[in-house]
Design a protein around this motif. Structure first.
Motif, PDB file in Angstrom:
ATOM      1  N   SER A 165       0.838  -1.207  -0.036  1.00  0.00           N
ATOM      2  CA  SER A 165       0.075  -0.076  -0.118  1.00  0.00           C
ATOM      3  C   SER A 165       0.887   1.198   0.108  1.00  0.00           C
ATOM      4  O   SER A 165       0.571   2.228  -0.757  1.00  0.00           O
ATOM      5  N   GLU A 166       1.971   1.229   0.696  1.00  0.00           N
ATOM      6  CA  GLU A 166       2.898   2.340   1.049  1.00  0.00           C
ATOM      7  C   GLU A 166       3.447   2.523  -0.330  1.00  0.00           C
ATOM      8  O   GLU A 166       3.825   3.684  -0.983  1.00  0.00           O
ATOM      9  N   VAL A 167       4.022   1.604  -1.020  1.00  0.00           N
ATOM     10  CA  VAL A 167       4.730   1.551  -2.249  1.00  0.00           C
ATOM     11  C   VAL A 167       3.534   2.224  -3.162  1.00  0.00           C
ATOM     12  O   VAL A 167       4.228   2.727  -4.265  1.00  0.00           O
ATOM     13  N   ARG A 168       2.511   1.563  -3.274  1.00  0.00           N
ATOM     14  CA  ARG A 168       1.449   2.048  -4.289  1.00  0.00           C
ATOM     15  C   ARG A 168       1.157   3.618  -4.105  1.00  0.00           C
ATOM     16  O   ARG A 168       1.097   4.380  -5.094  1.00  0.00           O
ATOM     17  N   ASP A 169       1.203   4.026  -3.213  1.00  0.00           N
ATOM     18  CA  ASP A 169       0.860   5.401  -2.740  1.00  0.00           C
ATOM     19  C   ASP A 169       1.954   6.570  -3.093  1.00  0.00           C
ATOM     20  O   ASP A 169       1.910   7.386  -3.580  1.00  0.00           O
ATOM     21  N   TYR A 170       3.250   5.906  -2.745  1.00  0.00           N
ATOM     22  CA  TYR A 170       4.506   6.954  -2.979  1.00  0.00           C
ATOM     23  C   TYR A 170       5.363   6.596  -3.925  1.00  0.00           C
ATOM     24  O   TYR A 170       6.422   7.296  -3.861  1.00  0.00           O
ATOM     25  N   VAL A 171       5.304   5.322  -4.463  1.00  0.00           N
ATOM     26  CA  VAL A 171       6.381   4.918  -5.395  1.00  0.00           C
ATOM     27  C   VAL A 171       5.842   4.805  -6.836  1.00  0.00           C
ATOM     28  O   VAL A 171       6.276   5.150  -7.996  1.00  0.00           O
ATOM     29  N   MET A 172       4.577   4.130  -7.086  1.00  0.00           N
ATOM     30  CA  MET A 172       4.172   3.689  -8.239  1.00  0.00           C
ATOM     31  C   MET A 172       4.077   4.723  -9.245  1.00  0.00           C
ATOM     32  O   MET A 172       4.385   4.468 -10.561  1.00  0.00           O
ATOM     33  N   ASP A 173       3.416   5.635  -8.949  1.00  0.00           N
ATOM     34  CA  ASP A 173       3.383   6.967  -9.902  1.00  0.00           C
ATOM     35  C   ASP A 173       4.769   7.774 -10.273  1.00  0.00           C
ATOM     36  O   ASP A 173       4.464   8.797 -10.803  1.00  0.00           O
ATOM     37  N   LYS A 174       5.911   7.240  -9.828  1.00  0.00           N
ATOM     38  CA  LYS A 174       7.121   8.139 -10.125  1.00  0.00           C
ATOM     39  C   LYS A 174       7.688   7.675 -11.512  1.00  0.00           C
ATOM     40  O   LYS A 174       8.883   7.382 -11.318  1.00  0.00           O
ATOM     41  N   GLY A 175       6.996   7.411 -12.317  1.00  0.00           N
ATOM     42  CA  GLY A 175       7.418   7.288 -13.818  1.00  0.00           C
ATOM     43  C   GLY A 175       7.862   5.893 -13.939  1.00  0.00           C
ATOM     44  O   GLY A 175       7.267   5.014 -13.446  1.00  0.00           O
ATOM     45  N   GLU A 176       8.712   5.549 -14.914  1.00  0.00           N
ATOM     46  CA  GLU A 176       9.109   4.250 -15.126  1.00  0.00           C
ATOM     47  C   GLU A 176       9.833   3.578 -14.081  1.00  0.00           C
ATOM     48  O   GLU A 176       9.796   2.427 -13.846  1.00  0.00           O
ATOM     49  N   ILE A 177      10.595   4.461 -13.257  1.00  0.00           N
ATOM     50  CA  ILE A 177      11.450   3.660 -12.146  1.00  0.00           C
ATOM     51  C   ILE A 177      10.300   3.387 -11.181  1.00  0.00           C
ATOM     52  O   ILE A 177      10.342   2.191 -10.514  1.00  0.00           O
ATOM     53  N   GLY A 178       9.556   4.280 -10.703  1.00  0.00           N
ATOM     54  CA  GLY A 178       8.299   3.765 -10.007  1.00  0.00           C
ATOM     55  C   GLY A 178       7.603   2.593 -10.048  1.00  0.00           C
ATOM     56  O   GLY A 178       7.406   1.711  -9.397  1.00  0.00           O
ATOM     57  N   ARG A 179       7.076   2.554 -11.372  1.00  0.00           N
ATOM     58  CA  ARG A 179       6.360   1.350 -11.964  1.00  0.00           C
ATOM     59  C   ARG A 179       7.282   0.152 -11.700  1.00  0.00           C
ATOM     60  O   ARG A 179       6.860  -0.746 -11.303  1.00  0.00           O
ATOM     61  N   TYR A 180       8.502   0.103 -12.066  1.00  0.00           N
ATOM     62  CA  TYR A 180       9.603  -0.816 -11.905  1.00  0.00           C
ATOM     63  C   TYR A 180       9.708  -1.287 -10.505  1.00  0.00           C
ATOM     64  O   TYR A 180       9.410  -2.694 -10.152  1.00  0.00           O
ATOM     65  N   LEU A 181       9.679  -0.612  -9.722  1.00  0.00           N
ATOM     66  CA  LEU A 181       9.848  -0.815  -8.215  1.00  0.00           C
ATOM     67  C   LEU A 181       8.567  -1.174  -7.783  1.00  0.00           C
ATOM     68  O   LEU A 181       8.563  -2.339  -6.739  1.00  0.00           O
ATOM     69  N   TYR A 182       7.319  -1.040  -7.934  1.00  0.00           N
ATOM     70  CA  TYR A 182       6.331  -1.128  -7.708  1.00  0.00           C
ATOM     71  C   TYR A 182       5.891  -2.507  -8.145  1.00  0.00           C
ATOM     72  O   TYR A 182       5.498  -3.428  -7.338  1.00  0.00           O
ATOM     73  N   GLU A 183       6.304  -2.951  -9.273  1.00  0.00           N
ATOM     74  CA  GLU A 183       5.783  -4.196  -9.670  1.00  0.00           C
ATOM     75  C   GLU A 183       6.819  -5.089  -9.177  1.00  0.00           C
ATOM     76  O   GLU A 183       6.387  -6.495  -8.868  1.00  0.00           O
ATOM     77  N   THR A 184       8.109  -4.874  -9.027  1.00  0.00           N
ATOM     78  CA  THR A 184       8.932  -5.602  -8.516  1.00  0.00           C
ATOM     79  C   THR A 184       8.363  -6.049  -6.931  1.00  0.00           C
ATOM     80  O   THR A 184       8.834  -7.270  -6.544  1.00  0.00           O
ATOM     81  N   TYR A 185       8.037  -5.052  -6.189  1.00  0.00           N
ATOM     82  CA  TYR A 185       7.393  -5.296  -4.691  1.00  0.00           C
ATOM     83  C   TYR A 185       6.180  -6.425  -4.840  1.00  0.00           C
ATOM     84  O   TYR A 185       5.942  -7.227  -4.078  1.00  0.00           O
TER      85      TYR A 185
END
Length: 305
Positions: free
Chosen positions: A209-229
């Protein structure tokens, strides 16, 4: 093997938390866990404090690899993938590391990573050490020290390895994979900032949930980290995961978030326990981490702030 150690006054000076921007090389078993990916990106996004000169692929052997060589190669490819996503393939070189662990005390493993570390370290000025941030098995770093012990006077090692000194054992993945390498780094007198896992970095937990809220929307890197998590676990209800490796980068960004002390380097037994001798050289030991400050900084850096 005996090493020529730094005078105590110089060693303690090197162990002071750095002020201003530092140059680092990042030694990482990037495919082993999801925390390495966060740490690599955190370092690359911390340009105000950190200049990443190179990345080294570290060996690892668990269910995600068929052996140390395969783990290293997978980590090498993962590093290339991250740098490609970030558009930094040309500016940050990646080197293959050791394809095995040290076979015996004092016997280095040849690799392009270890040789590159020797070359970069020896090119440094006396008052401009290279920070070696190690977040995997310490084989590449120990090999470089064994190849050219003079680099002890040219580098500062920050290693996520072992558990807290009060923990009943220190059989932690990074440290336990290569006993000879771990002992080399603890015994040789290199300026070492030791980041324990259980009891210290273990506070760095986050949730999907935290990664979705604060990481996922940060461009391609954010999407990569969200999917990885997201893909690291099949049920995220009530689940949190430790992002261990970002502790080392956070220390360079602001050591106040990770209080530390100068202590005598612990002795590592063959059954992976700590013992102590007050005649040994000093290291810096991180004893706590302010979880909230570290994640706030990580999320801000991912947003480009």
């Amino acid at each position: 093997m005996s090493f020529s150690t730094l005078p105590q006054e110089e060693l303690i000076r090197r162990l002071q938390p750095p002020q201003g921007k530092v140059s680092i090389v990042l030694d990482t078993d990037t495919f082993n866990e999801i925390d390495d990916q966060f740490a690599v990106i955190y370092a690359l996004q911390s340009q105000d404090k950190i200049q990443v000169e190179a990345c080294y692929a570290a060996p690892f052997f668990n269910s995600l690899s068929s052996g140390p060589r395969d783990g290293m190669e997978k980590s090498y490819n993962e590093l290339k993938k991250i740098l490609s996503i970030m558009g930094k393939v040309e500016s940050v070189p990646v080197y293959r590391g050791s394809d095995s662990y040290l076979s015996d005390a004092g016997v280095p493993v040849e690799s392009e990573a270890a040789r590159n570390l020797v070359e970069r370290a020896m090119a440094r000025g006396a008052d401009d050490p290279l920070y070696v941030v190690a977040i995997g098995a310490i084989t590449n770093v120990a090999s470089a020290i064994l190849m050219e012990p003079a680099i002890i006077g040219k580098i500062v090692v920050i290693w996520l390895g072992g558990h807290a000194l009060h923990w009943p054992d220190t059989k932690e993945f990074n440290l336990a994979q290569d006993l000879h390498a771990s002992r080399t780094v603890l015994n040789c007198g290199v300026p070492l900032i030791l980041m324990p896992c259980m009891g210290v970095a273990s506070h760095l937990q986050t949730t999907l949930s935290e990664v979705r809220d604060y990481v996922m929307d940060k461009g391609e890197i954010g999407r990569y980290l969200y999917e990885t998590y997201k893909n690291c676990h099949d049920n995220h209800v009530g689940y949190s995961r430790v992002i261990w490796d970002i502790s080392t980068i956070a220390f360079l960004n602001n050591d106040a978030w990770l209080p530390s002390d100068i202590v005598h380097s612990p002795i590592l037994s063959s059954d992976f326990r700590w013992s102590f001798d007050a005649t040994r050289h000093f290291i810096r030991y991180v004893r706590y981490v302010n979880r909230d400050k570290v994640f706030q900084d990580l999320f801000a850096k991912l947003a480009g702030k």
